[in-house]
Write an enzyme that holds these catalytic residues in place. Structure first.
Site, short mmCIF file in Angstrom:
data_model
loop_
_atom_site.label_atom_id
_atom_site.label_comp_id
_atom_site.label_asym_id
_atom_site.label_seq_id
_atom_site.Cartn_x
_atom_site.Cartn_y
_atom_site.Cartn_z
N HIS A 286 -10.24 -0.27 0.24
CA HIS A 286 -10.00 0.62 1.38
C HIS A 286 -11.23 0.51 2.30
O HIS A 286 -12.35 0.75 1.84
CB HIS A 286 -9.81 2.04 0.86
CG HIS A 286 -10.11 3.12 1.84
ND1 HIS A 286 -9.13 3.90 2.41
CD2 HIS A 286 -11.28 3.55 2.36
CE1 HIS A 286 -9.69 4.76 3.24
NE2 HIS A 286 -11.00 4.58 3.23
N HIS B 33 1.61 5.22 -2.18
CA HIS B 33 1.13 6.24 -3.11
C HIS B 33 2.35 7.00 -3.63
O HIS B 33 2.75 8.01 -3.07
CB HIS B 33 0.17 7.20 -2.39
CG HIS B 33 -1.04 6.52 -1.84
ND1 HIS B 33 -2.13 6.21 -2.62
CD2 HIS B 33 -1.32 6.04 -0.60
CE1 HIS B 33 -3.04 5.60 -1.87
NE2 HIS B 33 -2.57 5.47 -0.65
N LYS C 150 -8.58 -0.81 -7.13
CA LYS C 150 -8.74 -0.32 -5.76
C LYS C 150 -10.06 0.43 -5.68
O LYS C 150 -10.38 1.21 -6.57
CB LYS C 150 -7.57 0.64 -5.45
CG LYS C 150 -7.84 1.67 -4.34
CD LYS C 150 -7.28 1.26 -3.00
CE LYS C 150 -7.52 2.30 -1.92
NZ LYS C 150 -6.57 3.40 -1.89
N ASP D 136 0.87 2.79 3.55
CA ASP D 136 0.35 4.11 3.15
C ASP D 136 1.46 5.14 2.98
O ASP D 136 1.23 6.35 3.15
CB ASP D 136 -0.72 4.64 4.13
CG ASP D 136 -1.94 5.18 3.39
OD1 ASP D 136 -1.90 5.30 2.16
OD2 ASP D 136 -2.95 5.49 4.06
N HIS E 177 0.84 -1.21 0.00
CA HIS E 177 0.00 0.00 0.00
C HIS E 177 0.87 1.24 0.00
O HIS E 177 1.27 1.75 1.05
CB HIS E 177 -0.94 -0.01 1.22
CG HIS E 177 -2.01 1.03 1.16
ND1 HIS E 177 -3.34 0.72 1.26
CD2 HIS E 177 -1.95 2.39 1.00
CE1 HIS E 177 -4.06 1.84 1.17
NE2 HIS E 177 -3.23 2.86 1.02
N HIS F 110 -6.32 -1.03 5.57
CA HIS F 110 -6.56 -0.35 6.87
C HIS F 110 -7.25 -1.28 7.87
O HIS F 110 -6.70 -1.56 8.91
CB HIS F 110 -7.35 0.96 6.69
CG HIS F 110 -6.81 1.85 5.61
ND1 HIS F 110 -5.55 2.38 5.67
CD2 HIS F 110 -7.34 2.28 4.43
CE1 HIS F 110 -5.32 3.10 4.58
NE2 HIS F 110 -6.39 3.05 3.82
ZN LIG Z 1 -3.72 4.82 1.00
#
Ligand SMILES: [Zn+2]
Length: 425
Positions: free
Chosen positions: A243, A81, A202, A335, A79, A263
């Site tokens: 998510h 970005h 996603k 994340d 995960h 998460h």
């Molecule tokens: Zn994320």
């Protein structure tokens, strides 16, 4: 003519041998069982050909001396970005163009690789900037990890993936295909993402911490919409990452057949049982909370997000511990992009603090993540026949998990990207 043929074949031999090299470390960690053993590794054409002793005798193959290092498989983060300047938060982020975000992605990809993360999954990027980044890395134009990319994340109108910072008067409809409000729009969005190069899908099954005016406990998407997303994606051989913070979104997504819950903050015993029954992986980012609460206000993260994180972060860690104790399938997902790229490994010590053994934390970032990605037959272990994604650290990470935060050697597909001397610069 005879000489010419001889010379040509000699040239072939030399050029082939130049694709071979030997790594000679202090020892190697077997991530299957935690055993430490001493051996050299012969690599040819990016693949581990042989592991054993005295591999270098009677050859002129290059030997890389890593006598001060323990080798582990390249790490994986499920995960991240990579696209964008992670220093921009809240309304500042509205001023960032896709082009500029992509250029930051180049820097972020390199930092990630140099930190020892040789494979990542990028979950959510506008205008398929992640596809371009992945392809540029694969074509050797820039340095970065192996990437699995989702393209734009699918969201309901006003959901976690919609742009809720703009008022109605400025919210011009660009026909953004990632906004999905019916099962058929869901199928079309999956088809478009596949068409333009996404590897996986996603979608945002609940509100989120970082989005304005969303509730982390509110389910987003109906059950029928989630089933359509998953059915369409799976029919094309694409994995689905959902998510989901709140319990109802988590349970609806697991029942729809997603491959991973991102998460998973409010998961409970029922959700954990369902995840185990369905083989659903949890990707729980339990480091980022400390970053958001420690640095967020300075970095311009909105107070609304900070307020959500103050509640969610603590619950997520407790539920990580519960899920781990029940034997759920767990991958390593951070994340990164909220915090600095290259700091991914800071999460390991949190996973250990919240109930994993050091070996389990490393397995989460190697063999488990490889299974989620569907590449476990060729990536995630130091074994003969596996892709040569190899990282060197200063000591056995089972004795001190924090050594993973400062890698000394990084190899991806047999190419050396970092040696200790480089890291001193
Ligand atoms: Zn994320």
């Amino acid at each position: 003519m005879k000489n010419l043929i001889f010379n040509f074949s000699l040239f072939i031999c030399l050029s082939l041998s130049s694709n071979e090299l030997i790594l000679s470390p202090k020892n190697i960690l077997d991530v299957n069982n935690g055993e430490i053993y001493t051996a050299d590794i012969l690599i040819k054409d990016g693949v581990i050909k042989k592991i054993g002793k005295n591999l270098s005798s009677n050859t002129n193959i290059e030997v890389i001396n890593l006598r001060n290092m323990t080798l582990i498989p390249g790490l994986m983060d499920a995960h991240v970005h990579l696209i964008g300047n992670n220093e921009l938060n809240g309304y500042e982020s509205l001023a960032e163009s896709t082009q500029m975000a992509t250029l930051y992605g180049v820097k972020n990809a390199k930092n990630t690789l140099m930190a020892g993360f040789t494979t990542v999954r990028n979950v959510g990027a506008g205008e398929f900037a992640d596809v371009a980044l992945r392809d540029a890395i694969n074509n050797g134009i820039i340095d970065g990890p192996n990437m699995f990319v989702s393209g734009p994340a699918l969201s309901i109108t006003g959901g976690h993936g919609d742009n809720n910072l703009l008022p109605y008067s400025h919210n011009h409809d660009h026909g953004d295909h990632y906004i999905v409000d019916s099962p058929w729009e869901a199928r079309k969005a999956v088809r478009l993402n596949r068409k333009f190069g996404a590897d996986l899908i996603k979608f945002t099954a609940t509100g989120g911490v970082m989005s304005k005016n969303t509730d982390v406990n509110a389910r987003q998407f109906t059950s029928q919409e989630m089933i359509s997303i998953v059915d369409e994606a799976h029919s094309h051989g694409m994995k689905v990452a959902a998510h989901a913070h709140g319990l109802e979104g988590i349970i609806t997504a697991i029942k729809a057949g997603v491959d991973s819950i991102e998460h998973a903050s409010y998961i409970n015993e029922e959700g954990i049982k369902l995840a185990i029954e369905n083989g659903t992986y949890l990707s729980m980012d339990i480091y980022v909370s400390d970053y958001i609460l420690g640095e967020g206000a300075k970095k311009g993260i909105l107070e609304e997000s900070l307020a959500k994180e103050r509640i969610v972060g603590k619950i997520q860690r407790e539920n990580f511990k519960l899920a781990q104790s029940k034997g759920v399938l767990m991958v390593f997902g951070t994340d990164a992009g909220i915090f600095n790229h290259g700091d991914n490994a800071k999460q390991f010590k949190y996973m250990v603090r919240w109930g994993m053994t050091s070996l389990e934390a490393i397995q989460a970032a190697t063999i488990n993540t490889a299974k989620l990605f569907g590449i476990e037959e060729r990536v995630g272990k130091i074994e003969e026949g596996y892709q040569a994604d190899i990282v060197g650290v200063s000591a056995n990470p089972l004795d001190d998990i924090s050594v993973l935060e400062s890698t000394l050697f990084v190899m991806k597909k047999g190419k050396v990207y970092k040696k200790y001397s480089d890291s001193l610069k």
